[in-house]
Design an enzyme around this catalytic site. Structure first.
Site: not given
Length: 286
Positions: A53, A144-145, A166, A236
């Protein structure tokens, strides 16, 4: 193809968990053979979609993201880069490899806060999975960008459904995970439940499975919104709830989402970062 015979009585890694209790492999350096996997996936003739995105403020991030993906992501395989944006003119021109294409998906204007964007992406991925992704690609990798590929990321990550551990929480007990603990939220996970804590910045799988995941998360967020509550870590939190009750068929180790700032903190605290992380494949650029 010539390669070393696998040894049934010798685990690939002894320092980390390499398989979950539900028999899903956890992907670490040293647990797979890239050549064998590429040979097997070439028989599938698969195309991989990579979604990201973009807002007006993130043009530089996208340039780094795409350039690094061209170097390290699914090398030798067909890839569709799907760029969701309300500012298509901000998508940089890039001379990409044969068999790859950049597809701009123009969507409605984003909101003011990153939380709004992160929550909207579940709806967008769900909608486009149903409308077109199932006709164009076999697997979706949702990213994610704000990250950069720094080493090989290939077909070893692909499965019907995968999540990524994570880095900040993979050493901790589940009671210390930042799950949504309020029963009023659809993302609620009780104190005595939980497998791992998955980062929202990298997940994926087959198109049907990603559609089910994103649709369920979006619907849960809409219920929360109607009840005037927002999960602690937004999409998340809902991703973690979904993956708890719909077990992923592969789990990616923290090699696939490293954070240099956290690494420096651990180094300062005397934590041996390299004791588990042998190869850094993706790093956040924020």
């Amino acid at each position: 193809m010539l390669y070393r015979q696998p040894q049934v009585l010798t685990p690939a890694r002894k320092d980390v968990l390499v398989v979950t209790p539900w028999l899903a492999p956890i992907i670490w350096e040293g647990t797979f053979n890239t050549d064998i996997l590429n040979e097997q996936f070439s028989l599938q003739n698969a195309t991989i979609g990579l979604t990201v995105f973009l807002t007006e403020q993130e043009t530089l991030y996208l340039n780094v993201f795409l350039q690094s993906a061209e170097m390290y992501f699914m090398v030798g395989h067909r890839v569709n880069y799907y760029i969701f944006t309300d500012k298509p003119e901000y998508v940089p021109y890039l001379n990409i490899q044969k068999g790859r294409q950049i597809i701009i998906l123009e969507v409605e204007s984003y909101y003011d806060h990153w939380q709004d964007i992160s929550m909207q992406r579940m709806e967008m991925i769900s909608n486009f999975s149903q409308q077109r992704f199932h006709q164009e690609v076999d697997y979706l990798v949702c990213a994610d960008v704000h990250m950069r590929f720094s080493d090989h990321v290939g077909v070893e990550i692909l499965s019907s459904l995968f999540g990524t551990l994570h880095l900040r929480y993979y050493r901790l007990n589940r009671t210390d995970f930042p799950y949504e603990r309020r029963p009023q939220s659809q993302a609620h996970i009780p104190e005595d439940e939980g497998d791992f804590y998955y980062i929202g910045a990298l997940f994926g799988g087959s198109v049907p499975e990603v559609y089910r995941l994103t649709k369920a998360c979006h619907e849960a967020m809409m219920v929360d919104q109607a009840n005037h509550i927002e999960a602690i870590w937004h999409d998340e939190s809902h991703l973690n709830k979904y993956l708890l009750y719909h077990k992923p068929s592969k789990v990616l180790s923290p090699e696939y989402m490293c954070n240099n700032t956290l690494k420096k903190i651990w180094d300062h605290q005397g934590v041996d970062f390299s004791s588990n992380i042998k190869r850094i494949r993706l790093v956040t650029t924020e």
